[in-house]
Structures are given as structure tokens and as C-alpha cells.
Write an enzyme that holds these catalytic residues in place. Structure first.
Site, mmCIF file in Angstrom:
data_model
loop_
_atom_site.group_PDB
_atom_site.id
_atom_site.type_symbol
_atom_site.label_atom_id
_atom_site.label_comp_id
_atom_site.label_asym_id
_atom_site.label_seq_id
_atom_site.Cartn_x
_atom_site.Cartn_y
_atom_site.Cartn_z
ATOM 1 N N LYS A 13 0.844 -1.212 0.000
ATOM 2 C CA LYS A 13 0.000 0.000 0.000
ATOM 3 C C LYS A 13 0.878 1.260 0.000
ATOM 4 O O LYS A 13 0.691 2.169 -0.803
ATOM 5 C CB LYS A 13 -0.925 0.041 1.243
ATOM 6 C CG LYS A 13 -1.787 -1.181 1.431
ATOM 7 C CD LYS A 13 -2.652 -1.085 2.677
ATOM 8 C CE LYS A 13 -1.883 -1.062 3.985
ATOM 9 N NZ LYS A 13 -1.172 -2.323 4.298
ATOM 10 N N ARG A 88 -9.399 1.083 8.888
ATOM 11 C CA ARG A 88 -8.896 -0.248 9.250
ATOM 12 C C ARG A 88 -9.957 -1.080 9.969
ATOM 13 O O ARG A 88 -9.725 -2.229 10.283
ATOM 14 C CB ARG A 88 -7.779 -0.091 10.269
ATOM 15 C CG ARG A 88 -6.394 0.196 9.796
ATOM 16 C CD ARG A 88 -5.672 -0.986 9.308
ATOM 17 N NE ARG A 88 -4.371 -1.249 9.831
ATOM 18 C CZ ARG A 88 -3.272 -0.597 9.522
ATOM 19 N NH1 ARG A 88 -3.298 0.459 8.754
ATOM 20 N NH2 ARG A 88 -2.115 -1.008 9.981
ATOM 21 N N ARG A 127 11.796 -5.611 5.004
ATOM 22 C CA ARG A 127 11.545 -4.201 4.676
ATOM 23 C C ARG A 127 12.512 -3.273 5.421
ATOM 24 O O ARG A 127 12.877 -3.501 6.562
ATOM 25 C CB ARG A 127 10.116 -3.820 5.044
ATOM 26 C CG ARG A 127 9.874 -2.312 4.892
ATOM 27 C CD ARG A 127 8.455 -1.931 4.943
ATOM 28 N NE ARG A 127 7.798 -2.344 6.156
ATOM 29 C CZ ARG A 127 6.488 -2.240 6.350
ATOM 30 N NH1 ARG A 127 5.729 -1.733 5.403
ATOM 31 N NH2 ARG A 127 5.947 -2.628 7.466
ATOM 32 N N ARG A 161 11.705 -1.102 10.800
ATOM 33 C CA ARG A 161 10.632 -0.794 11.762
ATOM 34 C C ARG A 161 10.600 -1.827 12.888
ATOM 35 O O ARG A 161 10.798 -3.009 12.643
ATOM 36 C CB ARG A 161 9.275 -0.789 11.038
ATOM 37 C CG ARG A 161 8.890 0.569 10.507
ATOM 38 C CD ARG A 161 7.688 0.535 9.617
ATOM 39 N NE ARG A 161 6.508 -0.140 10.137
ATOM 40 C CZ ARG A 161 5.347 -0.211 9.494
ATOM 41 N NH1 ARG A 161 5.215 0.378 8.316
ATOM 42 N NH2 ARG A 161 4.320 -0.837 10.007
ATOM 43 N N ARG A 172 0.062 -8.915 13.542
ATOM 44 C CA ARG A 172 -0.532 -7.894 12.663
ATOM 45 C C ARG A 172 -1.407 -8.559 11.587
ATOM 46 O O ARG A 172 -2.461 -8.034 11.231
ATOM 47 C CB ARG A 172 0.570 -7.062 12.005
ATOM 48 C CG ARG A 172 1.205 -6.075 12.983
ATOM 49 C CD ARG A 172 2.522 -5.547 12.479
ATOM 50 N NE ARG A 172 2.420 -4.797 11.253
ATOM 51 C CZ ARG A 172 3.459 -4.528 10.457
ATOM 52 N NH1 ARG A 172 4.660 -4.975 10.757
ATOM 53 N NH2 ARG A 172 3.290 -3.830 9.351
#
Ligand code: AP5
Length: 214
Positions: A13, A88, A127, A161, A172
Site C-alpha cells: 500500500k 482499518r 523491509r 521498523r 498484525r
């Protein structure tokens, strides 16, 4: 451009929102980025959000809806925007519908980026993110053009992160299934949903999204 990106953590996203932001001069509104900045600046919102984010849980609807209302009713909020990570929950989606109606705005569409589960875990654990502008990279699939330097802002602080560890990622993804996936039906029933195959290489995903705006 008035759109929402929907998809599981790691679906791409943020990556696609950043590309559209630059191309269409639209504002990427990432609730995750706003919350991370608030945590860094130790604001009251950040202090409340940190506990939830560290565990991979969603921050409460009232905090998030308040944050979005403030943005949309601020004087300098632009005409073109891309929601990345909001709404969300169904409660957030309903509050957003009410907010848009109250200021006479209409959504163009909702783009669901659909990606296989095992791919998501690989994307998230590999990531890396630019500290300054939050542009996402990946150690294998999408490294910056010059090692350690952000393609977008030229800063050289690219980090991992704290919620991209395997343990938090699993949580998550579960939270996504329980609380966010119902939005697929929510927007589908309003005939606003476009599903994109997010398993494709990054540039291919961008091309599919581009087709929606031609
Ligand atoms: P947030 O920051 O929104 O995280 P997220 O939704 O979990 O999404 P991500 O940023 O992890 O993934 P993405 O889909 O943007 O993927 P990306 O483009 O980076 O939220 C974090 C936390 O904040 C939440 O857990 C919650 O606590 C809180 N929060 C935020 N919003 C909230 C809300 N509305 N309500 C309540 N709480 C909220 O890509 C991932 C990786 O894959 C990158 O490395 C990228 O380079 C790579 N990649 C992307 N596309 C491709 C491709 N096509 N092929 C190969 N690699 C790719």
C-alpha cells in the site's frame, strides 16, 4: 484523486501510494507514518499509540477517527489524497463516510492490494524504511538505487521498523483478518472496490493501478 488503499500489512500500500503521490501531486495520508512520527516526538497521541503498535494491535478507533477529522478539516488539506492504512475497521469506515458526506466529498474508489500470506511475511521482515520521508524499501525486492540512500528524499537513514519482526508480523496479520478484512465486503457492496494482484512485481502492480485512472 480521492482513493483508499486496502490490504494486509506488507501488501505494498505504502509503496504504491508513494508512486501515485508523486505522479498525481496527491497527498499520501498514512496513519501508520503519522503515528510513528507522533511516537518519535513523544506527543500525547504517540504515547497512547506506542503500546498498541509495539504489539501489532490496532490503535483505538476514537484516536484514529479524531486524527483523520483534524486532517480533513484543516485549512490546507489538499483536493487530491490517497488513504494508506485508514480505514482499518468498519467503525472507521462508517465514520469516514459520515465525514466525507459532511464536507461534500466522494470517494473515487478503493484499491485492494491482494498478496499471498507467505509473501507478506518475507516482504515485512526484509523491509527497510527511510526515517525522513518513510519511503519503503526491501533488502532483496526493492533496494534503493544507491545503497543506503533514499531515492525520494536523498536522506541516508534507512532503518528497520520495530514492528517488522516475525513475532509482531504474525499478530498484525491476524488483526488484519479479524478487523480489517471485513472492509473488502463493505466497499464491494458499495461498488467501490477494485482488486489488484499485489503478488506481481512492483512495476507490474503500478501499471495495473494506472489503468484504473485512464
Ligand atoms: P501501518 O504503518 O499502516 O502498517 P501496515 O498496514 O501494517 O502496512 P505496512 O506499512 O506494513 O505495509 P504496506 O502495505 O504499506 O507495504 P509496503 O508498501 O511498505 O500501521 C502500523 C501500525 O500502526 C498498525 O499495526 C497499528 O498499530 C497502527 N495503525 C495504523 N493505522 C491505523 C488505523 N487506521 N487504525 C488503528 N491503528 C492503526 O511494502 C512492504 C515491503 O514489500 C517493502 O519492503 C516493499 O519494498 C516491498 N514491496 C512492495 N510491493 C512489492 C512488490 N510488488 N513486489 C515485491 N516487493 C514489494
Amino acid at each position: 484523486m480521492k482513493i483508499i488503499f486496502l490490504g494486509a500489512p506488507g501488501a505494498g500500500k505504502g509503496t504504491q501510494a508513494k508512486i501515485l503521490e508523486k505522479k498525481y501531486n496527491a497527498l499520501q495520508v498514512s496513519t501508520g507514518d503519522i503515528l510513528r512520527k507522533s511516537i518519535e516526538e513523544k506527543t500525547p497521541l504517540g504515547l497512547k499509540a506506542k503500546e498498541f503498535m509495539d504489539q501489532g494491535k490496532l490503535v483505538t478507533d476514537d484516536l484514529i477517527i479524531g486524527l483523520i477529522k483534524d486532517k480533513f478539516t484543516s485549512k490546507d488539506f489538499p483536493e487530491n489524497w490517497i488513504m494508506d492504512g485508514f480505514p482499518r475497521t468498519v467503525a472507521q469506515a462508517e465514520a469516514f463516510d459520515d465525514l466525507l458526506a459532511s464536507i461534500n466529498l466522494e470517494l473515487d474508489c478503493v484499491i485492494e492490494v491482494d498478496v499471498n500470506r507467505d509473501v507478506l511475511v518475507k516482504r515485512l521482515t526484509g523491509r527497510r524504511v527511510c526515517k525522513k520521508c518513510q519511503a519503503p524499501y526491501h533488502v532483496n525486492f526493492n533496494p534503493p538505487k544507491k545503497e543506503g540512500v533514499c531515492d525520494y528524499c536523498g536522506d541516508n537513514n534507512i532503518y528497520q521498523r520495530s514492528d517488522d519482526t516475525e513475532e509482531v508480523v504474525v499478530n498484525r496479520l491476524k488483526v488484519y483478518d479479524d478487523q480489517t478484512a471485513p472492509l473488502i465486503e463493505y466497499y464491494s457492496s458499495k461498488k467501490l472496490l477494485h482488486k489488484i494482484d499485489g503478488d506481481l512485481p512492483l512495476e507490474e502492480v503500478s501499471k495495473k493501478i494506472e489503468l484504473l485512472f485512464q
